[in-house]
Design an enzyme around this catalytic site. Structure first.
Site, PDB file in Angstrom:
ATOM      1  N   ASP A   1      -5.770  -1.785   0.224  1.00 19.18           N
ATOM      2  CA  ASP A   1      -5.071  -0.882  -0.819  1.00 19.18           C
ATOM      3  C   ASP A   1      -3.799  -1.948  -1.058  1.00 19.18           C
ATOM      4  O   ASP A   1      -3.525  -2.701  -0.503  1.00 19.18           O
ATOM      5  CB  ASP A   1      -4.528   0.230  -0.242  1.00 19.18           C
ATOM      6  CG  ASP A   1      -3.789   1.285  -1.512  1.00 19.18           C
ATOM      7  OD1 ASP A   1      -4.044   0.893  -2.669  1.00 19.18           O
ATOM      8  OD2 ASP A   1      -4.077   2.524  -1.286  1.00 19.18           O
TER       9      ASP A   1
HETATM   10  C1  BGC Z   1      -2.959   3.035  -4.404  1.00 24.71           C
HETATM   11  C2  BGC Z   1      -4.468   3.003  -4.838  1.00 24.71           C
HETATM   12  C3  BGC Z   1      -4.578   2.167  -6.145  1.00 24.71           C
HETATM   13  C4  BGC Z   1      -3.811   1.070  -5.848  1.00 24.71           C
HETATM   14  C5  BGC Z   1      -3.603   0.261  -7.293  1.00 24.71           C
HETATM   15  C6  BGC Z   1      -2.099   1.959  -4.463  1.00 24.71           C
HETATM   16  O1  BGC Z   1      -0.933   2.256  -4.388  1.00 24.71           O
HETATM   17  O2  BGC Z   1      -2.965   3.941  -3.306  1.00 24.71           O
HETATM   18  O3  BGC Z   1      -5.205   4.371  -4.880  1.00 24.71           O
HETATM   19  O4  BGC Z   1      -6.143   2.062  -6.355  1.00 24.71           O
HETATM   20  O5  BGC Z   1      -2.541   1.201  -5.811  1.00 24.71           O
HETATM   21  O6  BGC Z   1      -3.154   0.652  -8.157  1.00 24.71           O
END
Ligand code: BGC
Length: 748
Positions: free
Chosen positions: A228
């Site tokens: 993530d």
């Molecule tokens: C989120 C993800 C997301 C990623 C990219 C993170 O903060 O938890 O779900 O895909 O950011 O935006």
């Protein structure tokens, strides 16, 4: 790029491939013609940023169809519909040359307070897994990758980058990982996104058990694990644990760490090769996609968004068949959300929609441009529960109440203010703003034909559930939600959505209450496997609306259910279902199981194991078949760290909801043979139960004490470890012999 493998790359090139170039691109290798590919959020639309980039949904993105977020799409319980939405997401990604769309998110809704529940499907792992599979299959059918997230045990936003989800192994396997397992096995997503949090103290981003042993070893995952955004805690631990790609860019800092570690021998270069090869593989897959040509068919995708939204609306209550409405009735539309729709949640999933419809316009399009409207409340007003309403609020309410008094039907659009629900933080309560609750009460007092339509990403408590005659749970419905709501209100669409989460009477009844969102860096999942309806059922709690509930404008009758074991070992349940009403409709047939008799583990009174959606014309009957996978009937046995199907009789409950069981049957299943390792720490009872040693031991004890005395004595001390009481029930060396016989068949 052909068949380039890591072996053709320099150490620096390999390391560089395993982290992002920027926010949304992977790195390429120019000298070998390896291009940079783009990944982008997700999950219910494409959030491709051109200019400023961020992962919090702050900067703009290209227009894309905003499909219903998972909370609504999930309420359709329809994997085929999810697959069609997935195909559309894949098409939009392909047109925008996006290689991977970052979704679906399939985390379990442990608490209604999770700020991101709108992005997730259910409190149940089978619903989450089935719906997630549909989306992944659809997306990937277009040559675009999916990213299954957030792996794993990420149930809250509070301190989400550090908090440790302390979960017992059974709950982890049966509740929190089961959906992920299903999607990986059935749909093989190109990527899995590890979550930010720790699990039992270990960072998800550097957990070899999670990322390699379970994900690849047990489930057969063949794709790439991406972090993530910002989840990497220690790259040198993450990479060998199975984290292939760090996102976003680390400015080269962590790549240099990898290079140095290989050079000084603390990191095996082979581990880097594996990760780099997986990145190459992903790039290859992305490049194999046939060039997609635009422009996007905005109308077609909008129509699909409308269809999906209609399927996600749940008719919670419909006393006196107040719904559907007729355009001939005098209708008043009340509530700011009718004019200013809430149709998605905030954060990284926030889509810039190609178009946006509101319910007020949609209702006027059906019932006439003169349908009156009163906002009823202001979206700027204080939202604290219990906050006394201001003079402005009173004026808005009075206007709406006066309007309601003059019409046949008052339709109130209520909901959770946008600022209360978002990625990044959790909700503090489950209440609608006081101004809205007062409005509902006062409107109902002047017009008993009141319909409440809700817009909310997470469940709310409904003090009006027993008094307002008709309630539509609209969740967040995406860009076409306004029209879809009108479709359902006027019966152009017969509602068929069912709740994928229980709506409790009070927050305090929820299983996570008191432990959510944890303290001092830890959140203890103290309720174990008893999450969602499993908890409300075992505690025999009344709820506002149970898991699986959802009404229709028609009625369905269930015949007798039958169950049989297929050659595969799966259980096939069949039940005839008839549409006994006047309009065509869809029913979601749910199959729950229980273990009848004493189980070796605590079990919920019923657990969903399968479901099917059936569309029926009035008078039509269909033989509905639901397959319960043998593997999903198993429990996780902590003694042997493995799945065990306990032999015995399983009750099968076929229902229109978890608390509206319409047919029951049962099936006897042969269990898995479980050999619990026997040692001197095993209890006398366990040794007696061992097939090799037990019969002989029992005979010897009976011989020594006599049968009756032995029975009474074993009841008292059968739970003593074998080696604990010297000379009892037999001399120590004799007991040791029985233990050895159990261990290897030796002894006498
Ligand atoms: C989120 C993800 C997301 C990623 C990219 C993170 O903060 O938890 O779900 O895909 O950011 O935006």
């Amino acid at each position: 790029m052909g068949d380039v493998t890591a072996s053709e790359l320099t150490l620096e090139e390999k390391a560089s491939l395993t982290s992002g170039a920027d926010f949304w691109h992977l790195k390429g290798v120019e000298r070998l013609g390896i291009a940079q590919i783009m990944v982008t959020d997700g999950p219910h639309g494409l959030r491709k940023q051109g200019g400023d980039t961020d992962h919090l949904g702050l900067a703009g993105s290209v227009p894309a169809t905003c499909f219903p977020p998972a909370v609504a799409l999930g309420s359709s319980w329809d994997a085929a519909l999810a697959e069609r939405v997935g195909i559309a997401l894949g098409v939009e990604s392909a047109i925008e040359d996006v290689a991977v769309i970052l979704g679906p998110g399939i985390n379990i809704k442990r608490s209604p307070l999770c700020g991101r529940n709108f992005e997730y499907f259910s409190e149940d792992p089978i619903v989450s897994g089935v719906m997630g599979t549909g989306l992944v299959l659809g997306i990937q059918s277009q040559g675009v990758g999916a990213s299954l997230k957030h792996f794993a045990a990420n149930q809250q936003e509070t301190d989400r980058l550090r908090s440790s989800s302390d979960v017992d192994p059974r709950a982890l396997r049966e509740i929190y990982l089961r959906g992920f397992e299903r999607v990986v096995r059935d749909a093989q997503p190109w990527t899995v996104m590890c979550s930010y949090n720790r699990i039992n103290g270990v960072w998800a981003s550097e957990d070899p058990w999670l990322l390699t042993q379970v994900l690849r070893g047990e489930w057969g995952f063949e794709g790439l694990v991406v972090s993530d955004w910002g989840a990497v805690h220690d790259r040198l631990l993450g990479l060998p644990a199975g984290l292939d790609l760090e996102m976003p860019a680390s400015g080269g800092r962590t790549d240099a760490q990898l290079v140095a570690a290989v050079q000084d021998g603390t990191l095996d270069e082979g581990a880097l090769d594996v990760a780099a090869d997986r990145v190459l593989d992903l790039i290859r897959k992305a490049q194999a996609r046939p060039a997609a040509s635009g422009p996007l068919d905005v109308d077609a995708h909008h129509a699909l968004a409308r269809e999906a939204a209609g399927r996600g609306i749940v008719l919670l209550r419909n006393q006196g068949e107040l719904l559907p409405l007729s355009p001939d009735q005098r209708i008043a539309v009340i509530g700011e959300f009718a004019r200013t729709p809430r149709y998605q949640g905030a954060g990284s999933s926030q889509i810039n929609p190609t178009r946006l419809e509101n319910a007020l316009d949609a209702i006027r399009a059906v019932a006439g441009a003169d349908v009156p409207f009163a906002p009823g409340f202001s979206l700027d007003a204080a939202t604290e529960p219990g906050a006394s309403s201001s003079a402005d609020a009173a004026a808005l309410r009075a206007e709406a109440v006066a309007l309601a008094a003059e019409v046949d039907v008052a339709v109130i659009f209520a909901g959770v203010p946008a600022e209360e629900e978002s990625e990044g933080f959790d909700r503090q309560h489950m209440n609608l703003p006081t101004a809205q609750l007062e409005l509902i009460e006062d409107v109902l007092a002047v017009n008993s034909n009141t319909v409440v339509v809700l817009s909310n990403g997470g469940a709310v408590v409904m003090p009006f559930a027993g008094t307002v005659p008709a309630i539509l749970e609209g969740w967040l419905l995406g860009q076409a939600g306004g029209t879809a709501t009108a479709d359902v209100l006027f019966g152009a669409v017969n509602p068929s959505g069912k709740l994928t989460e229980t709506i409790p009477l009070r927050l305090e009844d929820n299983s996570a209450f008191g432990t959510y969102p944890g303290e001092l860096g830890h959140v203890r999942y103290g309720e174990g496997v008893l999450v969602g309806y499993r908890w409300y059922d075992v505690k025999k709690l009344h709820v506002a609306f149970p898991f699986g509930h959802g009404l229709s404008y028609t009625t369905f009758a269930y015949g007798d259910a039958a169950a049989a074991v297929a050659a595969s070992g799966d259980v096939v349940v069949t039940v005839p279902v008839t549409n006994t009403g006047r309009v065509s409709g869809r029913e979601v047939v749910q199959v729950y199981t229980s273990f009848e008799g004493a189980s070796v583990v605590h079990r919920a009174p019923r657990e969903l194991k399968g479901f099917a959606v059936v569309a029926l014309e009035p008078g039509e009957t269909a033989e509905v078949e639901v397959v319960l996978r043998r593997a999903e009937l198993a429990y996780w046995d902590v003694r042997i760290d493995d799945w065990v199907l306990e032999g015995g009789t399983y009750g099968i409950q076929v229902g229109a909801s978890s608390r509206d069981i319409r047919a029951t049957t049962s099936i006897a299943l042969d269990g898995d043979a479980v050999r619990i390792p026997i040692s001197l720490d095993s209890s006398i009872e366990e040794l007696l139960a061992d097939p090799k040693a037990g019969p002989g031991l029992r005979a010897a004890i009976d011989e020594r004490f006599g049968r009756t005395e032995a029975d009474g004595m074993l009841r008292l001390v059968g739970n003593f470890p074998v080696g604990r009481l010297d000379g009892f029930p037999l001399p120590h060396d004799e007991m040791v012999e029985f233990v050895e016989r159990a261990q290897n068949g030796g002894g006498r």
